[in-house]
Every structure is written in C-alpha cells, then in structure tokens.
Write a protein that holds these residues in place. Structure first.
Motif, mmCIF file in Angstrom:
data_model
loop_
_atom_site.group_PDB
_atom_site.id
_atom_site.type_symbol
_atom_site.label_atom_id
_atom_site.label_comp_id
_atom_site.label_asym_id
_atom_site.label_seq_id
_atom_site.Cartn_x
_atom_site.Cartn_y
_atom_site.Cartn_z
ATOM 1 N N THR A 197 22.449 13.581 -2.745
ATOM 2 C CA THR A 197 23.173 12.316 -2.756
ATOM 3 C C THR A 197 22.382 11.205 -3.443
ATOM 4 N N ASP A 198 21.057 11.374 -3.566
ATOM 5 C CA ASP A 198 20.249 10.377 -4.276
ATOM 6 C C ASP A 198 20.103 10.714 -5.761
ATOM 7 N N ASP A 199 20.897 11.704 -6.229
ATOM 8 C CA ASP A 199 20.968 12.132 -7.638
ATOM 9 C C ASP A 199 19.838 13.049 -8.082
ATOM 10 N N ASP A 200 18.865 13.325 -7.238
ATOM 11 C CA ASP A 200 17.829 14.301 -7.577
ATOM 12 C C ASP A 200 18.406 15.709 -7.506
ATOM 13 N N ILE A 201 17.835 16.627 -8.287
ATOM 14 C CA ILE A 201 18.238 18.036 -8.246
ATOM 15 C C ILE A 201 17.158 18.822 -7.515
ATOM 16 N N ILE A 202 17.522 19.498 -6.452
ATOM 17 C CA ILE A 202 16.577 20.317 -5.715
ATOM 18 C C ILE A 202 16.810 21.784 -6.064
ATOM 19 N N VAL A 203 15.759 22.468 -6.500
ATOM 20 C CA VAL A 203 15.838 23.884 -6.877
ATOM 21 C C VAL A 203 15.091 24.703 -5.834
ATOM 22 N N GLU A 204 15.727 25.751 -5.342
ATOM 23 C CA GLU A 204 15.136 26.553 -4.276
ATOM 24 C C GLU A 204 15.377 28.034 -4.536
ATOM 25 N N HIS A 205 14.320 28.847 -4.360
ATOM 26 C CA HIS A 205 14.473 30.299 -4.426
ATOM 27 C C HIS A 205 14.778 30.834 -3.024
ATOM 28 N N HIS A 206 15.580 31.902 -2.968
ATOM 29 C CA HIS A 206 16.012 32.444 -1.681
ATOM 30 C C HIS A 206 15.704 33.938 -1.597
ATOM 31 N N GLU A 207 15.267 34.351 -0.436
ATOM 32 C CA GLU A 207 15.011 35.764 -0.192
ATOM 33 C C GLU A 207 16.307 36.452 0.231
ATOM 34 N N PHE A 208 16.594 37.586 -0.383
ATOM 35 C CA PHE A 208 17.771 38.366 0.012
ATOM 36 C C PHE A 208 17.484 39.836 -0.267
ATOM 37 N N ASN A 209 17.507 40.644 0.779
ATOM 38 C CA ASN A 209 17.198 42.065 0.635
ATOM 39 C C ASN A 209 18.481 42.859 0.400
ATOM 40 N N MET A 235 25.253 16.306 2.295
ATOM 41 C CA MET A 235 26.646 16.097 2.675
ATOM 42 C C MET A 235 26.839 16.141 4.184
ATOM 43 N N GLU A 236 26.007 16.936 4.878
ATOM 44 C CA GLU A 236 26.122 17.012 6.331
ATOM 45 C C GLU A 236 25.858 15.648 6.964
ATOM 46 N N ASP A 237 24.904 14.898 6.400
ATOM 47 C CA ASP A 237 24.596 13.576 6.927
ATOM 48 C C ASP A 237 25.773 12.635 6.758
ATOM 49 N N LEU A 238 26.468 12.783 5.598
ATOM 50 C CA LEU A 238 27.620 11.935 5.358
ATOM 51 C C LEU A 238 28.758 12.292 6.294
ATOM 52 N N GLU A 239 28.909 13.579 6.599
ATOM 53 C CA GLU A 239 29.983 14.018 7.480
ATOM 54 C C GLU A 239 29.768 13.507 8.894
#
Length: 306
Positions: free
Chosen positions: A19-31, A71-75
């Motif tokens: 919501t502050d316009d920054d892009i957060i990139v995250e890697h996820h583990e999935f087996n 978005m959860e904070d806005l909800e």
C-alpha cells in the motif's frame, strides 16, 4: 492480490505491491510430490498432481499476498461489529475459516454451474425436441459448458477488482513473452510484448473443455442407458475428470514447445479467451511482473527453457 507469483529454475517467488507503493519480493518453499515419488512425475499422472498442487499453492499465495500488500490492515478498518467479534474470538484462524468456507462454496457453485446446469439444459432441450438430440448428448453438453464458461468470465471481468487482477495476469504473460523473446526486462520492452501465452491456465481450461466434449460424446455412445439417468451420468463424468486434467496438462506442455498447425488449432480458443482473462497492465503493474520473473530466472536462458 496486488501481486504475481512465478515459478522457475530458482523456485517459487512472489512480487507484491504494498500500500506504500514498495514492491516486496519473497521466495517460497514448496515441496512437489513428484520430487518425493517418481510415479507422480510420469505423463498424465503429473498433470493430475500438478492441478491439486496448484490449488494448494494458489491458496497459500492468495493469503500471503493479502498480508504482504497490507490489504488485511485496510479490511480491519471496514469490519462490522459481527466481524470484529469473530476476529476477537477466533484470532488468526478467522481468515482461514472464511477462506475454507469460500472454497467449499466455490466448488459447490462450480459443480452446479458446470456439471448440473449443462445436463439440466440438455434434458430440457431434448424434451422439447422429442428426444431428437439424444445421440448428441455429450457434444451438446460440452458446447453448453463452453458457452457458460465464456459468459461467466466475461461477466466477472466487468468487476473492478477482477479487472485489476486480470491486468496483473497480463503483466505476467507480457513479462514472460519479453524474456522468451530475448529482450531486456524493462517496462518499455514488456509493454511491446503480447499478453497471450499458450501455457496459460485459461488455455488449459479450454483444452479440458474440448477434451470433455470428446470424452462425453464417446461415453454417451458407450453407456447410452447411464446417460439418461442424470445423477449417474454426472458421476460418470466426474470420475473421468482426473484423466482429462492429465491429458490437458500434457497438451499444454507440448504446446509450449511446438508451433505446428495442430497446436495452433487446439490452442486458438484458449488464446482467444485470454482476451477476457488478461488485460493490458499499466507501468506499475508491469514493474511487479518484471520483479517476480527476475526472482526465479537464472543468467542462462537455456537453463530457464528447460
């Protein structure tokens, strides 16, 4: 929600616009199950496994993106008294329960719309025609199912939130097309690329619908008596859905690496429908697509192609 998930040689990653316009990139583990059990990686079976894994992964990424984007904070601000009471009582389980209920209702609605309704419509049409359509039951039901699917997608695409989701879908495709064309991943280059891709989930669904028509037509010829009993007919078609999933997955993989006449003909309906499920993204959405793709690719395009 406000993001894109990508899978590539470096695994699974998401890029989400906060919501502050920054892009957060995250890697996820999935087996993946196919990595643990070889048999689950053989053709056709791997398509069935991939579908269910995609459902699980999609749910996880949906929940993650809602949290990461803020978005959860806005909800929380818009919650009524009853929702606040449930949140206080259930805590973090509240959203899981809501999503669980929504998933069950979603499957129930999908069954009603795409299984029960086509059979019901055909039976009515067959009655009005004096049973003249009986021999074409599987084909007509399949065509009805395609019409319902296209109308449904066209209707939901008019919703503001869904349209924005489809813009992210377009950014995903355009970013991949840019990379596969050997161009630098810049906003300007991505904007020039197509938003239609043969390996898209939309194409997968359409291939499944086409296979469903073929299989339903064959089954109605082999089991004409069962085809006349609504409940048994729907159960029989449900039993063959895993096979359709597996075959559809194999075609999508084949279509991604071949460009012959057969692929073009079968892929055409799915590519056309992507005009509904993908929209032209703006620059900010394209930036999210580029960030998600860069997170999973290597420095060697040949390795990524594998």
């Amino acid at each position: 929600m406000e993001g894109i998930m990508m899978q590539g040689p470096k695994g699974i990653a998401t890029a989400v616009r906060k919501t502050d316009d920054d892009i957060i990139v995250e890697h996820h583990e999935f087996n993946h199950l196919r990595d643990k059990h070889k048999i689950l990686g053989v053709p056709v079976i791997r398509g069935i496994v991939n579908f269910f894994e995609s459902m699980v992964l999609g749910y996880r990424m949906l929940m993650y993106s809602a949290e990461a984007s803020g978005m959860e904070d806005l909800e929380d601000i818009e919650m009524n008294k009853f929702e606040k009471w449930l949140t206080d009582k259930l805590g973090n389980k509240f959203m899981d329960i809501i999503m669980g209920i929504a998933t069950v209702l979603g499957f129930a609605l999908a069954f009603l719309i795409f299984f029960y309704l086509p059979v019901l419509i055909f039976n009515k049409l067959n009655e009005w025609s004096g049973s003249a359509l009986t021999n074409w039951q599987g084909t007509i039901e399949g065509v009805i199912k395609i019409v319902i699917f296209v109308v449904y997608i066209a209707a939901v695409s008019c919703m503001k939130d869904i349209r924005r989701t489809f813009m992210y879908h377009g950014a995903e495709h355009k970013s991949i097309a840019c990379y596969e064309a050997g161009l630098d991943l810049t906003v300007e280059n991505v904007k020039k690329c197509t938003r239609f891709h043969p390996r898209c989930g939309t194409s997968f669904i359409f291939v499944m619908l086409i296979l469903n028509i073929i299989l339903s037509t064959v089954l109605s010829k082999i089991f004409p008596s069962i085809a006349q009993i609504r409940v048994l007919w729907m159960l029989l078609k449900l039993a063959f859905i895993p096979l359709i999933m597996g075959l559809g997955y194999e075609f999508i993989k084949y279509a991604g690496t071949h460009d012959n006449l057969f692929v073009k003909i079968v892929s055409a309906p799915g590519l056309w429908t992507q005009r509904l499920t993908t929209k032209e993204p703006d620059d900010e959405i394209i930036e999210v697509g580029i960030a998600s793709l860069k997170a999973v690719i290597t420095d060697n395009p040949e390795d990524d192609a594998l």
